[in-house]
Design a protein around this motif. Structure first.
Motif, short mmCIF file in Angstrom:
data_model
loop_
_atom_site.label_atom_id
_atom_site.label_comp_id
_atom_site.label_asym_id
_atom_site.label_seq_id
_atom_site.Cartn_x
_atom_site.Cartn_y
_atom_site.Cartn_z
N GLY A 40 -1.65 5.24 -1.90
CA GLY A 40 -1.00 4.40 -2.87
C GLY A 40 -1.12 2.77 -2.43
O GLY A 40 -1.25 2.09 -3.09
N ALA A 41 -0.97 2.83 -1.02
CA ALA A 41 -1.05 1.21 -0.29
C ALA A 41 -2.72 0.95 -0.80
O ALA A 41 -2.85 -0.11 -1.02
CB ALA A 41 -0.96 1.45 1.25
N THR A 42 -3.46 1.71 -0.64
CA THR A 42 -4.79 1.51 -0.72
C THR A 42 -5.27 1.06 -2.29
O THR A 42 -6.00 -0.03 -2.37
CB THR A 42 -5.86 2.54 -0.13
OG1 THR A 42 -5.66 2.86 1.18
CG2 THR A 42 -7.30 2.22 -0.36
N TYR A 43 -4.61 1.68 -3.11
CA TYR A 43 -4.85 1.73 -4.47
C TYR A 43 -4.35 0.36 -4.80
O TYR A 43 -4.78 -0.53 -5.48
CB TYR A 43 -4.33 2.89 -5.20
CG TYR A 43 -4.37 2.56 -6.66
CD1 TYR A 43 -5.52 2.81 -7.50
CD2 TYR A 43 -3.26 2.15 -7.37
CE1 TYR A 43 -5.31 2.53 -9.03
CE2 TYR A 43 -3.05 1.91 -8.95
CZ TYR A 43 -4.45 2.03 -9.52
OH TYR A 43 -4.60 1.83 -10.83
N ALA A 44 -3.35 0.05 -4.49
CA ALA A 44 -2.23 -1.17 -4.87
C ALA A 44 -3.26 -2.57 -4.26
O ALA A 44 -3.06 -3.39 -4.83
CB ALA A 44 -1.04 -1.22 -4.03
N LEU A 45 -4.06 -2.40 -3.10
CA LEU A 45 -4.83 -3.30 -2.60
C LEU A 45 -6.17 -3.45 -3.12
O LEU A 45 -7.08 -3.97 -2.42
CB LEU A 45 -4.89 -3.40 -1.05
CG LEU A 45 -3.38 -3.67 -0.40
CD1 LEU A 45 -3.32 -3.33 1.01
CD2 LEU A 45 -3.02 -4.91 -0.64
N SER A 46 -6.57 -2.57 -4.08
CA SER A 46 -7.78 -2.39 -4.86
C SER A 46 -8.80 -1.96 -3.54
O SER A 46 -9.97 -2.32 -3.86
CB SER A 46 -8.27 -3.52 -5.27
OG SER A 46 -7.44 -4.16 -6.03
N GLY A 47 -8.40 -1.17 -2.71
CA GLY A 47 -9.41 -0.47 -1.79
C GLY A 47 -9.89 0.73 -2.07
O GLY A 47 -9.91 1.28 -3.21
N THR A 48 -10.68 1.63 -1.15
CA THR A 48 -11.14 2.66 -1.44
C THR A 48 -10.87 3.83 -0.32
O THR A 48 -10.47 3.29 0.63
CB THR A 48 -12.80 2.70 -1.81
OG1 THR A 48 -13.20 2.04 -0.22
CG2 THR A 48 -13.15 1.69 -2.83
#
Length: 85
Positions: A40-48
């Motif tokens: 979720g944190a990665t998605y919120a920060l547009s990461g992969t």
């Protein structure tokens, strides 16, 4: 505690540091929660997210290119970026 660990890892992502976690020796329910939180944190920060091994994952902020890992896994016929659950 696990909560402090996860908050610290999400802070790492916020300041553009990749995070690698090894969930191999973590109880299944806790591993799922940890994976979900960091996902979720990665998605919120547009990461992969990249699966490195059975239960080892790389959570990368948007400034980190993990294409080489994806290409090698794809060439080997292995699934990429999949949840273990």
């Amino acid at each position: 505690s696990v909560s402090a660990f996860l908050l610290n890892r999400s802070s790492d992502l916020e300041i553009n540091k990749p995070v690698i976690i090894n969930l191999e020796k973590v109880e299944t329910d806790l591993a799922r929660k940890m994976f979900d939180f960091l996902s979720g944190a990665t998605y919120a920060l547009s990461g992969t997210i990249q699966r490195i091994n059975q239960n080892i994952y790389l959570f990368a902020p948007r400034n980190v290119n993990i294409r080489a890992l994806v290409d090698r896994a794809t060439e080997a016929g292995k699934p990429t970026n999949t949840s273990p659950w």
